[in-house]
Motif scaffolding. Sequence first.
Motif, PDB file in Angstrom:
ATOM      1  N   SER A 130     -40.292  20.266  10.092  1.00 12.57           N
ATOM      2  CA  SER A 130     -38.803  20.779   9.894  1.00 12.57           C
ATOM      3  C   SER A 130     -37.848  20.153  10.934  1.00 12.57           C
ATOM      4  O   SER A 130     -36.902  19.863  10.778  1.00 12.57           O
ATOM      5  CB  SER A 130     -38.614  22.464  10.841  1.00 12.57           C
ATOM      6  OG  SER A 130     -39.665  22.599  11.755  1.00 12.57           O
ATOM      7  N   GLY A 131     -38.751  20.052  12.174  1.00 17.30           N
ATOM      8  CA  GLY A 131     -37.578  18.642  13.407  1.00 17.30           C
ATOM      9  C   GLY A 131     -37.696  17.551  12.573  1.00 17.30           C
ATOM     10  O   GLY A 131     -35.939  16.725  12.898  1.00 17.30           O
ATOM     11  N   LEU A 132     -38.203  17.231  11.892  1.00 15.77           N
ATOM     12  CA  LEU A 132     -38.620  15.912  10.810  1.00 15.77           C
ATOM     13  C   LEU A 132     -37.308  15.593  10.322  1.00 15.77           C
ATOM     14  O   LEU A 132     -36.231  15.040   9.687  1.00 15.77           O
ATOM     15  CB  LEU A 132     -39.877  15.296  10.854  1.00 15.77           C
ATOM     16  CG  LEU A 132     -39.709  13.717   9.769  1.00 15.77           C
ATOM     17  CD1 LEU A 132     -39.039  12.701  11.265  1.00 15.77           C
ATOM     18  CD2 LEU A 132     -40.536  13.511   8.753  1.00 15.77           C
ATOM     19  N   ILE A 133     -37.055  16.962   9.367  1.00 17.67           N
ATOM     20  CA  ILE A 133     -35.941  17.237   8.317  1.00 17.67           C
ATOM     21  C   ILE A 133     -34.782  17.247   8.718  1.00 17.67           C
ATOM     22  O   ILE A 133     -33.592  16.862   8.610  1.00 17.67           O
ATOM     23  CB  ILE A 133     -36.332  18.175   7.109  1.00 17.67           C
ATOM     24  CG1 ILE A 133     -37.657  17.699   6.208  1.00 17.67           C
ATOM     25  CG2 ILE A 133     -35.610  18.514   6.438  1.00 17.67           C
ATOM     26  CD1 ILE A 133     -37.390  16.469   6.163  1.00 17.67           C
ATOM     27  N   ASP A 134     -34.741  18.218   9.965  1.00 19.86           N
ATOM     28  CA  ASP A 134     -33.408  18.586  10.786  1.00 19.86           C
ATOM     29  C   ASP A 134     -33.039  17.082  11.011  1.00 19.86           C
ATOM     30  O   ASP A 134     -31.875  16.520  11.252  1.00 19.86           O
ATOM     31  CB  ASP A 134     -33.560  19.668  11.891  1.00 19.86           C
ATOM     32  CG  ASP A 134     -32.792  19.418  12.314  1.00 19.86           C
ATOM     33  OD1 ASP A 134     -31.179  20.446  11.375  1.00 19.86           O
ATOM     34  OD2 ASP A 134     -32.059  19.666  13.698  1.00 19.86           O
ATOM     35  N   ALA A 135     -33.948  15.619  12.247  1.00 19.69           N
ATOM     36  CA  ALA A 135     -33.450  15.048  12.383  1.00 19.69           C
ATOM     37  C   ALA A 135     -32.592  14.081  11.087  1.00 19.69           C
ATOM     38  O   ALA A 135     -31.539  13.976  11.786  1.00 19.69           O
ATOM     39  CB  ALA A 135     -34.936  14.440  13.295  1.00 19.69           C
ATOM     40  N   ALA A 136     -33.165  14.305  10.713  1.00 20.90           N
ATOM     41  CA  ALA A 136     -32.302  13.345   9.117  1.00 20.90           C
ATOM     42  C   ALA A 136     -31.674  13.722   8.769  1.00 20.90           C
ATOM     43  O   ALA A 136     -30.909  12.757   8.352  1.00 20.90           O
ATOM     44  CB  ALA A 136     -33.451  12.431   8.340  1.00 20.90           C
ATOM     45  N   ALA A 137     -31.120  14.932   8.391  1.00 21.65           N
ATOM     46  CA  ALA A 137     -29.824  15.541   8.121  1.00 21.65           C
ATOM     47  C   ALA A 137     -28.867  15.171   9.650  1.00 21.65           C
ATOM     48  O   ALA A 137     -28.030  14.856   8.950  1.00 21.65           O
ATOM     49  CB  ALA A 137     -30.808  16.991   8.191  1.00 21.65           C
ATOM     50  N   ARG A 138     -29.275  15.428  10.444  1.00 17.47           N
ATOM     51  CA  ARG A 138     -28.665  15.412  11.543  1.00 17.47           C
ATOM     52  C   ARG A 138     -28.391  13.824  11.534  1.00 17.47           C
ATOM     53  O   ARG A 138     -26.396  13.426  12.115  1.00 17.47           O
ATOM     54  CB  ARG A 138     -28.425  16.033  12.668  1.00 17.47           C
ATOM     55  CG  ARG A 138     -29.169  17.699  13.453  1.00 17.47           C
ATOM     56  CD  ARG A 138     -27.924  17.923  12.720  1.00 17.47           C
ATOM     57  NE  ARG A 138     -28.372  19.026  11.927  1.00 17.47           N
ATOM     58  CZ  ARG A 138     -28.076  19.284  10.694  1.00 17.47           C
ATOM     59  NH1 ARG A 138     -26.385  18.739   9.975  1.00 17.47           N
ATOM     60  NH2 ARG A 138     -28.989  20.239   9.811  1.00 17.47           N
ATOM     61  N   MET A 139     -28.496  12.618  11.562  1.00 15.89           N
ATOM     62  CA  MET A 139     -28.332  11.493  11.175  1.00 15.89           C
ATOM     63  C   MET A 139     -27.619  11.048  10.418  1.00 15.89           C
ATOM     64  O   MET A 139     -26.895  10.223  10.641  1.00 15.89           O
ATOM     65  CB  MET A 139     -29.615  10.572  11.530  1.00 15.89           C
ATOM     66  CG  MET A 139     -30.232  10.380  12.948  1.00 15.89           C
ATOM     67  SD  MET A 139     -32.090   9.550  13.066  1.00 15.89           S
ATOM     68  CE  MET A 139     -33.411   9.868  11.932  1.00 15.89           C
TER      69      MET A 139
END
Length: 77
Positions: free
Chosen positions: A53-62
């Motif tokens: 979930s952190g990986l998906i969130d990081a991609a979305a924020r980028m």
Amino acid sequence: MACSAPAGPALEGAQIRHTVCRGALGAIEKVRIEGDVECDVIGNVPAIGICGSGLIDAAARMLDAQVLLDPARCAMT
């Protein structure tokens, strides 16, 4: 063109270098980019990796910060 890597609980991060096998203590679970990058870590301890979930969130924020451009190109500044 598209690509994928397992990031769910069964095969959490099998193709990701700094993954945590699940949402465990020390896993980055949330990312914010507001001038600087800030991360929420499960248990408020030093980060040891990132969960799915952190990986998906990081991609979305980028994407929001235009660090990643559609389709998956990096903005070089």
